[in-house]
Design a protein around this motif. Sequence first.
Motif, PDB file in Angstrom:
ATOM      1  N   HIS A 215       0.810  -1.218   0.000  1.00  0.00           N
ATOM      2  CA  HIS A 215       0.000   0.000   0.000  1.00  0.00           C
ATOM      3  C   HIS A 215       0.845   1.271   0.000  1.00  0.00           C
ATOM      4  CE1 HIS A 215       1.123  -0.563   4.170  1.00  0.00           C
ATOM      5  NE2 HIS A 215       0.722   0.667   4.445  1.00  0.00           N
ATOM      6  N   LEU A 216       2.173   1.125   0.016  1.00  0.00           N
ATOM      7  CA  LEU A 216       3.052   2.283   0.022  1.00  0.00           C
ATOM      8  C   LEU A 216       3.817   2.376  -1.296  1.00  0.00           C
ATOM      9  CD1 LEU A 216       4.635   2.057   3.608  1.00  0.00           C
ATOM     10  CD2 LEU A 216       2.676   3.445   2.873  1.00  0.00           C
ATOM     11  N   SER A 217       4.111   3.594  -1.719  1.00  0.00           N
ATOM     12  CA  SER A 217       4.918   3.792  -2.915  1.00  0.00           C
ATOM     13  C   SER A 217       6.342   3.313  -2.663  1.00  0.00           C
ATOM     14  CB  SER A 217       4.924   5.276  -3.306  1.00  0.00           C
ATOM     15  OG  SER A 217       5.614   6.037  -2.323  1.00  0.00           O
ATOM     16  N   VAL A 218       7.109   3.242  -3.725  1.00  0.00           N
ATOM     17  CA  VAL A 218       8.500   2.783  -3.611  1.00  0.00           C
ATOM     18  C   VAL A 218       9.275   3.643  -2.619  1.00  0.00           C
ATOM     19  CG1 VAL A 218      10.687   2.672  -4.882  1.00  0.00           C
ATOM     20  CG2 VAL A 218       8.611   1.686  -5.877  1.00  0.00           C
ATOM     21  N   VAL A 219       9.184   4.959  -2.766  1.00  0.00           N
ATOM     22  CA  VAL A 219       9.965   5.826  -1.884  1.00  0.00           C
ATOM     23  C   VAL A 219       9.447   5.770  -0.446  1.00  0.00           C
ATOM     24  CG1 VAL A 219       8.616   7.946  -2.290  1.00  0.00           C
ATOM     25  CG2 VAL A 219      11.055   8.094  -1.717  1.00  0.00           C
ATOM     26  N   ARG A 220       8.151   5.608  -0.267  1.00  0.00           N
ATOM     27  CA  ARG A 220       7.602   5.512   1.092  1.00  0.00           C
ATOM     28  C   ARG A 220       8.007   4.192   1.750  1.00  0.00           C
ATOM     29  NH1 ARG A 220       6.328   7.552   4.887  1.00  0.00           N
ATOM     30  NH2 ARG A 220       4.256   6.742   5.365  1.00  0.00           N
ATOM     31  N   ASN A 221       8.159   3.131   0.960  1.00  0.00           N
ATOM     32  CA  ASN A 221       8.621   1.858   1.502  1.00  0.00           C
ATOM     33  C   ASN A 221       9.989   2.020   2.167  1.00  0.00           C
ATOM     34  OD1 ASN A 221       7.472  -1.078   1.154  1.00  0.00           O
ATOM     35  ND2 ASN A 221       6.581   0.125  -0.508  1.00  0.00           N
ATOM     36  N   VAL A 222      10.862   2.781   1.546  1.00  0.00           N
ATOM     37  CA  VAL A 222      12.209   2.971   2.077  1.00  0.00           C
ATOM     38  C   VAL A 222      12.230   4.053   3.151  1.00  0.00           C
ATOM     39  CG1 VAL A 222      14.591   3.559   1.461  1.00  0.00           C
ATOM     40  CG2 VAL A 222      13.209   2.167  -0.086  1.00  0.00           C
ATOM     41  N   LEU A 223      11.441   5.103   2.948  1.00  0.00           N
ATOM     42  CA  LEU A 223      11.397   6.204   3.915  1.00  0.00           C
ATOM     43  C   LEU A 223      10.865   5.749   5.268  1.00  0.00           C
ATOM     44  CD1 LEU A 223      11.759   9.277   4.337  1.00  0.00           C
ATOM     45  CD2 LEU A 223       9.421   9.569   3.497  1.00  0.00           C
ATOM     46  N   LEU A 224       9.968   4.775   5.251  1.00  0.00           N
ATOM     47  CA  LEU A 224       9.332   4.318   6.489  1.00  0.00           C
ATOM     48  C   LEU A 224      10.358   3.867   7.521  1.00  0.00           C
ATOM     49  CD1 LEU A 224       6.576   3.730   7.863  1.00  0.00           C
ATOM     50  CD2 LEU A 224       6.735   1.411   6.940  1.00  0.00           C
ATOM     51  N   GLY A 225      11.389   3.160   7.068  1.00  0.00           N
ATOM     52  CA  GLY A 225      12.405   2.679   7.991  1.00  0.00           C
ATOM     53  C   GLY A 225      13.170   3.800   8.661  1.00  0.00           C
ATOM     54  N   LEU A 226      13.289   4.935   7.989  1.00  0.00           N
ATOM     55  CA  LEU A 226      13.986   6.089   8.563  1.00  0.00           C
ATOM     56  C   LEU A 226      13.075   6.899   9.477  1.00  0.00           C
ATOM     57  CD1 LEU A 226      15.837   7.276   5.335  1.00  0.00           C
ATOM     58  CD2 LEU A 226      16.819   6.026   7.268  1.00  0.00           C
ATOM     59  N   GLU A 227      11.788   6.884   9.184  1.00  0.00           N
ATOM     60  CA  GLU A 227      10.854   7.698   9.967  1.00  0.00           C
ATOM     61  C   GLU A 227      10.499   7.067  11.312  1.00  0.00           C
ATOM     62  OE1 GLU A 227       8.091  10.483   7.266  1.00  0.00           O
ATOM     63  OE2 GLU A 227       7.632   8.344   7.065  1.00  0.00           O
ATOM     64  N   LEU A 228      10.221   5.776  11.314  1.00  0.00           N
ATOM     65  CA  LEU A 228       9.692   5.150  12.531  1.00  0.00           C
ATOM     66  C   LEU A 228      10.611   5.284  13.741  1.00  0.00           C
ATOM     67  CD1 LEU A 228       7.939   1.939  11.142  1.00  0.00           C
ATOM     68  CD2 LEU A 228       6.874   4.027  12.002  1.00  0.00           C
TER      69      LEU A 228
ATOM     70  N   VAL B 140      20.246   1.350  -6.093  1.00  0.00           N
ATOM     71  CA  VAL B 140      19.769   0.022  -6.501  1.00  0.00           C
ATOM     72  C   VAL B 140      19.014   0.064  -7.829  1.00  0.00           C
ATOM     73  CG1 VAL B 140      19.650  -0.776  -4.115  1.00  0.00           C
ATOM     74  CG2 VAL B 140      17.590   0.156  -5.191  1.00  0.00           C
ATOM     75  N   GLY B 141      19.082   1.195  -8.526  1.00  0.00           N
ATOM     76  CA  GLY B 141      18.493   1.284  -9.858  1.00  0.00           C
ATOM     77  C   GLY B 141      17.007   1.555  -9.902  1.00  0.00           C
ATOM     78  N   LEU B 142      16.444   2.144  -8.844  1.00  0.00           N
ATOM     79  CA  LEU B 142      15.004   2.433  -8.812  1.00  0.00           C
ATOM     80  C   LEU B 142      14.725   3.931  -8.736  1.00  0.00           C
ATOM     81  CD1 LEU B 142      13.676  -0.362  -6.405  1.00  0.00           C
ATOM     82  CD2 LEU B 142      13.522  -0.284  -8.898  1.00  0.00           C
ATOM     83  N   GLY B 143      15.694   4.733  -9.158  1.00  0.00           N
ATOM     84  CA  GLY B 143      15.514   6.179  -9.094  1.00  0.00           C
ATOM     85  C   GLY B 143      14.388   6.698  -9.960  1.00  0.00           C
ATOM     86  N   ALA B 144      14.022   5.945 -11.008  1.00  0.00           N
ATOM     87  CA  ALA B 144      12.937   6.381 -11.897  1.00  0.00           C
ATOM     88  C   ALA B 144      11.585   5.803 -11.504  1.00  0.00           C
ATOM     89  CB  ALA B 144      13.263   5.982 -13.336  1.00  0.00           C
ATOM     90  N   ALA B 145      11.530   5.083 -10.384  1.00  0.00           N
ATOM     91  CA  ALA B 145      10.280   4.415  -9.980  1.00  0.00           C
ATOM     92  C   ALA B 145       9.822   4.855  -8.593  1.00  0.00           C
ATOM     93  CB  ALA B 145      10.480   2.905 -10.005  1.00  0.00           C
ATOM     94  N   LEU B 146      10.204   6.043  -8.161  1.00  0.00           N
ATOM     95  CA  LEU B 146       9.942   6.482  -6.789  1.00  0.00           C
ATOM     96  C   LEU B 146       8.463   6.484  -6.432  1.00  0.00           C
ATOM     97  CD1 LEU B 146      12.429   9.501  -6.524  1.00  0.00           C
ATOM     98  CD2 LEU B 146      12.807   7.105  -5.902  1.00  0.00           C
ATOM     99  N   ASP B 147       7.603   6.892  -7.369  1.00  0.00           N
ATOM    100  CA  ASP B 147       6.183   7.053  -7.068  1.00  0.00           C
ATOM    101  C   ASP B 147       5.339   5.850  -7.480  1.00  0.00           C
ATOM    102  OD1 ASP B 147       6.573   9.635  -6.002  1.00  0.00           O
ATOM    103  OD2 ASP B 147       6.607  10.487  -8.027  1.00  0.00           O
ATOM    104  N   LYS B 148       5.985   4.806  -7.971  1.00  0.00           N
ATOM    105  CA  LYS B 148       5.241   3.599  -8.328  1.00  0.00           C
ATOM    106  C   LYS B 148       4.948   2.780  -7.073  1.00  0.00           C
ATOM    107  CE  LYS B 148       6.836   3.059 -13.087  1.00  0.00           C
ATOM    108  NZ  LYS B 148       7.448   2.148 -14.073  1.00  0.00           N
ATOM    109  N   TYR B 149       4.024   1.818  -7.232  1.00  0.00           N
ATOM    110  CA  TYR B 149       3.691   0.911  -6.137  1.00  0.00           C
ATOM    111  C   TYR B 149       4.241  -0.482  -6.467  1.00  0.00           C
ATOM    112  CZ  TYR B 149       0.740   4.423  -3.985  1.00  0.00           C
ATOM    113  OH  TYR B 149       0.309   5.567  -3.362  1.00  0.00           O
ATOM    114  N   PRO B 150       4.484  -1.316  -5.442  1.00  0.00           N
ATOM    115  CA  PRO B 150       5.086  -2.631  -5.695  1.00  0.00           C
ATOM    116  C   PRO B 150       4.381  -3.449  -6.769  1.00  0.00           C
ATOM    117  CG  PRO B 150       5.140  -2.166  -3.363  1.00  0.00           C
ATOM    118  CD  PRO B 150       4.369  -1.036  -3.996  1.00  0.00           C
ATOM    119  N   ARG B 151       3.059  -3.350  -6.850  1.00  0.00           N
ATOM    120  CA  ARG B 151       2.334  -4.138  -7.858  1.00  0.00           C
ATOM    121  C   ARG B 151       2.690  -3.712  -9.281  1.00  0.00           C
ATOM    122  NH1 ARG B 151      -1.319  -0.717  -5.449  1.00  0.00           N
ATOM    123  NH2 ARG B 151      -2.229   0.900  -6.799  1.00  0.00           N
ATOM    124  N   GLN B 152       3.268  -2.533  -9.431  1.00  0.00           N
ATOM    125  CA  GLN B 152       3.660  -2.027 -10.746  1.00  0.00           C
ATOM    126  C   GLN B 152       5.092  -2.391 -11.094  1.00  0.00           C
ATOM    127  OE1 GLN B 152       2.461   2.068  -9.474  1.00  0.00           O
ATOM    128  NE2 GLN B 152       1.363   2.111 -11.428  1.00  0.00           N
TER     129      GLN B 152
END
Length: 263
Positions: free
Chosen positions: A85-98, A126-138
């Motif tokens: 349910h989180l975008s790519v960047v939010r998936n990674v940001l979450l670990g820094l925020e909590l 890791v090569g995902l700089g162009a997919a920041l706003d995508k979701y895992p299902r994409q």
Amino acid sequence: MIEVRNVWKKYGDQVVLERLNLSIAEGEFCSMVGASGCGKSTFLRLLLGQEKATRGEILLDGKPLPAEPDEHRGVVFQRYSVFEHLSVVRNVLLGLELPQAKFTGRLFGARRRAALDEAVAMLERVGLGAALDKYPRQLSGGMQQRLAIAQALVMKPRVLLLDEPFGALDPGIRRDMHELLLGLWRESNLTIFMVTHDLKEGFTLGSRVLVFDKVRVDPQAPGAYGARITYNIPLDHTRDSASSLHVAQAAVQGALRADVIPV
């Protein structure tokens, strides 16, 4: 860095691991191979803190390993352990925020911008700089595994634990992931433990190969004895050592195909 001293693991009457003794220096890449069900993933969970040894101890820098997972140990599983349910960047940001915002779970202002920059920088690595706003299902399977690796590494763990992280990927994508992982490992001082069923993968990636096998069996009590580390092979990946690597790989492959030694 890591000392494993006479570790046993039992589930009820079943002995899964017995007499594990191991010393690993910081920065080593340990590939763990062996037959299915011989305790490789159990040992990984002991290192993570998900499981507790029945007997013996595991030390980190001379002190008992914390009994629960913490920020010093990152983990990547075979199944993509990302938040759908989180975008790519939010998936990674979450670990820094909590850890920094325990009550709200969100950062604000300059702290959030700094954390966001850090998350984006890791995703670019890791090569995902162009997919920041995508979701895992994409994302493809390989991209989702890149995201899982970014999730683990953004916390700057000292130990990275990988449980067959590339087992579900196509061969071409696996090669790309191998190059990515080796690059990240060489850039940092990470200590890596990776479970794999692919012997070639284990020898290609690891600086050390640990072979788990059940060296004795009682036909009247098949669960009586657990697996041990039967081979502990330091590797040298230089050109001069290519033939010796091939010999070591063949020896391990033969041992894994052989029957266990009876009591």
